[in-house]
Design an enzyme around this catalytic site. Sequence first.
Site, short mmCIF file in Angstrom:
data_model
loop_
_atom_site.label_atom_id
_atom_site.label_comp_id
_atom_site.label_asym_id
_atom_site.label_seq_id
_atom_site.Cartn_x
_atom_site.Cartn_y
_atom_site.Cartn_z
N GLU A 177 56.70 74.95 -51.30
CA GLU A 177 56.42 74.39 -52.61
C GLU A 177 57.74 74.31 -53.39
O GLU A 177 57.74 74.14 -54.60
CB GLU A 177 55.38 75.21 -53.37
CG GLU A 177 55.71 76.66 -53.59
CD GLU A 177 54.63 77.40 -54.37
OE1 GLU A 177 54.69 77.39 -55.60
OE2 GLU A 177 53.73 77.98 -53.73
N CYS B 232 50.82 78.81 -51.72
CA CYS B 232 51.12 79.92 -50.81
C CYS B 232 50.34 79.85 -49.51
O CYS B 232 50.55 80.66 -48.61
CB CYS B 232 50.87 81.25 -51.51
SG CYS B 232 51.83 81.45 -53.01
N HIS C 279 48.32 87.90 -47.92
CA HIS C 279 49.27 87.21 -48.78
C HIS C 279 49.54 88.17 -49.94
O HIS C 279 48.60 88.68 -50.56
CB HIS C 279 48.69 85.89 -49.30
CG HIS C 279 49.51 85.33 -50.42
ND1 HIS C 279 50.85 85.07 -50.26
CD2 HIS C 279 49.22 85.02 -51.70
CE1 HIS C 279 51.34 84.61 -51.41
NE2 HIS C 279 50.36 84.58 -52.30
#
Lengths: 420, 82
Positions: free
Chosen positions: A82, A114, A250
């Site tokens: 990103e 993400c 994550h």
Amino acid sequence: MSLVGIEALNVFGGTAFLDVAELARYRKLDTTRFENLLMKEKAVALPYEDPVTFGVNAAKPIVDALPQAAKDRIELLITCTESGIDFGKSISTYIHQQLGLNRNCRLFELKQACYSGTAGFQMAVNFILANTSPGAKALVVATDISRFMVSEAGDGVSEDWSFAEPSGGAGAVALLVSDRPHAFQVDVGANGYYGYEVMDTCRPMPDSEAGDTDLSLLSYLDCCENAYLEYAKRVSNANYRDTFQYLTFHTPFGGMVKGAHRTMMRKMVQAKTAEIEEDFQRRVMPGLKYCQRVGNIMGATSFLSLASTIDQGQFSAPRRLGCFSYGSGCCSEFYSGVVTSEGQARQRQFGIEQQLNQRYRLTIEEYEAIIRASSAVRFGVRNVVPDVGFIGEAYQSARGKGRLFLREIKEFHREYEWLS
Amino acid sequence: MTRQELIDLIGMKAREILPGLDDHAFAGTDRLVDLGANSVDRAEIAMLVQEALSLSVPRVELFGPKNIGELADLFLKKLDAA
């Protein structure tokens, strides 16, 4: 059974890092609250580093370890980010060039905040499984930097700004995906995915983020639950407590993972506080180690947690890992795979922890100077030659490590050089 | 369930998560953030209240309230719709 998964993975956790407790004191953040972040250090991108140098520096050791014939079988290179540097031309083209890969290779980039690294990984896995080019390999490079952390949102965000700056890192993870899954053998078909539209965090402008920490956390927790429930629907007898010897998440910051794990253990297996804490230390902490030292590297973070678990876990017998990936906006996935002691031994050859130990430690003054200097390489810059004498000690510390740096942006084209 | 009962319930759950609130008298104008709750704490308090109410709505639908009174109003709305 189809063999597929990660043949090798490597992390590049930056040339320079900042002690985030020092940053917290400098910003006068509430230190007791700050400790709940469970973060220690964050990698900081220097003005002569960009998502390309991070990605190449992660992938190079993997590619260099391959015999030429194997290297030539890399037929798919996906970059996941990103932090793009161009709306059209993908970072994968630069990385392909710097790694000297075979031209008979698909090059493209994808994004979903993400989740991007997981999206790229799952596409690569399916490319191998499809067997349309038997013996081919795929290289997935997730690379993200947070160069300018600017709060653009309203009410909610300012309260928890304290979470964002200390946790926003810079880094890349490269995965070689093939039918020789030495590092991580994928459980084929064991995937629960879950996504919907939500405006939690995003990058609606080049080089800055907007969003709301609270909404993002709530969405993360919803996804953690629903992605796992879908996984459990597809994998008979899956049990959150017993099926996975390790859990990777994550990791925007460690405290968020701790909260998510606590929620999942309460909801899925009705665990009580003492058990949850012991379980967190045993199954989750090995994956947090590297995340605590690099910070949130967006699309690459879930694989940073995976690399950390493989290096830091105990694999006297093959162990199954449950992996959760979340990307704002949003999409998420829970999947699993198996790691062996042989895989751990191979992985440790990359010396990821040593690389983190050898980074240059920034002072607060240097960090502030980087924030000011970084606008010179902001999105859309046409011509610039970044000064490698700026915090030159950090640059010089990379000597002898075979690292790539940004030398110049010339008519928008990025030119790089290897530091010998 | 009345609004005040919901505020009391939220206060009770906040006490389970946050230290030092044993003697605090909760009011609708209290903001959890001012009482020391970070994002993770706030999500957890909301979840505990949901469980106590046997409610099951996506967490993202609980986003928005600026204080405990507004959170209580939102829960009342969700209870009505359930």
